[in-house]
Design a protein around this motif. Structure first.
Motif, PDB file in Angstrom:
ATOM      1  N   GLU A  48       0.799  -1.220   0.000  1.00  0.00           N
ATOM      2  CA  GLU A  48       0.000   0.000   0.000  1.00  0.00           C
ATOM      3  C   GLU A  48       0.835   1.274   0.000  1.00  0.00           C
ATOM      4  O   GLU A  48       0.292   2.375  -0.169  1.00  0.00           O
ATOM      5  N   LEU A  56      -6.752   3.524  -2.628  1.00  0.00           N
ATOM      6  CA  LEU A  56      -7.157   3.473  -1.227  1.00  0.00           C
ATOM      7  C   LEU A  56      -8.681   3.430  -1.115  1.00  0.00           C
ATOM      8  O   LEU A  56      -9.248   2.633  -0.354  1.00  0.00           O
ATOM      9  N   LYS A  57      -9.372   4.271  -1.872  1.00  0.00           N
ATOM     10  CA  LYS A  57     -10.825   4.315  -1.827  1.00  0.00           C
ATOM     11  C   LYS A  57     -11.446   3.001  -2.304  1.00  0.00           C
ATOM     12  O   LYS A  57     -12.503   2.586  -1.818  1.00  0.00           O
ATOM     13  N   THR A  59     -10.571   0.097  -1.687  1.00  0.00           N
ATOM     14  CA  THR A  59     -10.597  -0.915  -0.631  1.00  0.00           C
ATOM     15  C   THR A  59     -11.865  -0.825   0.214  1.00  0.00           C
ATOM     16  O   THR A  59     -12.195  -1.755   0.952  1.00  0.00           O
ATOM     17  N   GLY A  60     -12.566   0.299   0.131  1.00  0.00           N
ATOM     18  CA  GLY A  60     -13.767   0.488   0.930  1.00  0.00           C
ATOM     19  C   GLY A  60     -13.491   0.832   2.376  1.00  0.00           C
ATOM     20  O   GLY A  60     -14.410   0.899   3.202  1.00  0.00           O
ATOM     21  N   ARG A  61     -12.242   1.073   2.694  1.00  0.00           N
ATOM     22  CA  ARG A  61     -11.881   1.386   4.072  1.00  0.00           C
ATOM     23  C   ARG A  61     -12.492   2.711   4.507  1.00  0.00           C
ATOM     24  O   ARG A  61     -12.507   3.677   3.737  1.00  0.00           O
ATOM     25  N   LYS A  62     -13.015   2.759   5.728  1.00  0.00           N
ATOM     26  CA  LYS A  62     -13.636   3.959   6.263  1.00  0.00           C
ATOM     27  C   LYS A  62     -12.724   4.616   7.306  1.00  0.00           C
ATOM     28  O   LYS A  62     -12.054   3.933   8.082  1.00  0.00           O
ATOM     29  N   PHE A  63     -12.729   5.929   7.325  1.00  0.00           N
ATOM     30  CA  PHE A  63     -11.958   6.694   8.299  1.00  0.00           C
ATOM     31  C   PHE A  63     -12.947   7.534   9.109  1.00  0.00           C
ATOM     32  O   PHE A  63     -13.647   8.384   8.544  1.00  0.00           O
ATOM     33  N   GLU A  73     -17.611  10.461   9.398  1.00  0.00           N
ATOM     34  CA  GLU A  73     -16.689   9.826   8.448  1.00  0.00           C
ATOM     35  C   GLU A  73     -15.814  10.877   7.775  1.00  0.00           C
ATOM     36  O   GLU A  73     -16.296  11.912   7.317  1.00  0.00           O
ATOM     37  N   THR A  82      -0.234   5.581   2.819  1.00  0.00           N
ATOM     38  CA  THR A  82       0.928   5.105   3.575  1.00  0.00           C
ATOM     39  C   THR A  82       2.241   5.676   3.036  1.00  0.00           C
ATOM     40  O   THR A  82       3.055   6.208   3.790  1.00  0.00           O
TER      41      THR A  82
END
Length: 310
Positions: A48, A56-57, A59-63, A73, A82
């Motif tokens: 990464e 990055l988006k 991946t569906g990762r939420k912040f 969010e 990274t």
């Protein structure tokens, strides 16, 4: 003691600087910083570390973060990446190590190597694709980062490297603050030998309602172009003293002053200041070869390298 204009004295080191360095020695700050560098470099071995924002988006990762008792969010931008964030962290670490290499060890070459590495990391950040329509990461790739350009100059990086970094920082759509545009272009134009434009931007600075340190900065650039060594040395002392009076931890290397002093010497002027935070050892140009230096880079390549292969 260092000398300014017409033999004016300026202390080699302030009490605050001395006490600050002593506290660093007690904490073994160098070892701590070197460990932090190693840990950061390890992150660049992750897949990464080569990602762009769309990856990055995907991946569906939420912040998320907590605000007023609710979970909100965050919208990710380059600072969430990274590789990008690691390079940003390395800039600070290399800068601290450069300061300590000079101020604690008087190791000019090691100091320059760290300054070069910091400038190199900035160059990489500037090249990272920006897919954020709001340009939230713009502050890290604009003329507000002029100190990193100075670090390349002080490190005696090759002309091509310095020119490229200056061009990347000067991209018009990245900087909207007029003062930063004037300040940045004044020194970048001067470093490229465009004295007329350097003076033009310095004069623009003088018309702004600026802090005295930046007025001295503009006067110093004008004096370099006109060949007025007395004014150059006087303004350098004023710049150093201004930075020494700022709040917070004391500056161990006053990058803006050293960079201007180096440009003055490159333009044939005699610079007399020689203090811990603006030393002749870093002011005088020297031949440096960084070709064997191990440069930080993602194991799986920079994003622009991947795009070139596709």
């Amino acid at each position: 003691m260092g000398k300014g204009a017409q033999g004016k004295k300026i202390t080699y080191q302030t009490k605050r600087q001395k006490e600050y360095l002593q506290s660093y020695e007690k904490m073994d700050k160098v070892s701590f910083l070197q460990k932090a560098v190693s840990e950061s470099l390890e992150k660049l071995s992750l897949p990464e570390a080569s990602w762009t924002l769309p990856e990055l988006k995907a991946t569906g990762r939420k912040f998320t973060y907590e605000f007023a008792g609710k979970t909100e969010e965050k919208t990710p931008y380059n600072n969430f990446l990274t590789g990008y964030n690691t390079l940003h962290s390395l800039i600070s670490l290399y800068r601290f190590l450069a300061e300590l290499a000079w101020c604690m060890e008087s190791n000019t070459n090691k100091c320059k190597e760290y300054l070069y590495l910091a400038a190199y990391c900035q160059k990489c950040i500037c090249q990272w694709p920006d897919h954020d329509e709001n340009h939230n990461s713009i502050g890290l790739v604009s003329l507000s980062r002029l100190d990193l350009f100075y670090m390349a100059l002080i490190a005696d990086a090759n002309t091509e490297f310095i020119k490229k970094l200056g061009e990347l920082l000067s991209i018009p759509e990245r900087t909207w603050n007029p003062f930063l545009i004037y300040r940045g272009n004044a020194v970048i134009r001067l470093s490229m030998g465009d004295k007329e434009r350097a003076v033009y931007y310095a004069e623009k600075m003088l018309k702004e309602d600026s802090h005295p340190v930046w007025l001295n900065y503009a006067h110093c650039i004008e004096a370099i172009v006109s060949g007025d060594a007395d004014t150059v040395n006087g303004t350098l002392c004023a710049i150093v003293n201004s930075w020494r009076r700022t709040s917070g931890p004391p500056r161990l290397l006053i990058i803006h002053a050293i960079g201007l002093a180096k440009l003055a010497v490159k333009n044939g002027l005699q610079v007399t200041i020689d203090t811990m935070d603006c030393p002749q050892a870093l002011i005088q140009p020297a031949q440096m070869d960084y070709s064997r230096l191990e440069l930080p880079r993602p194991k799986y390549g920079f994003p622009w390298e991947k795009e070139a292969k596709e």
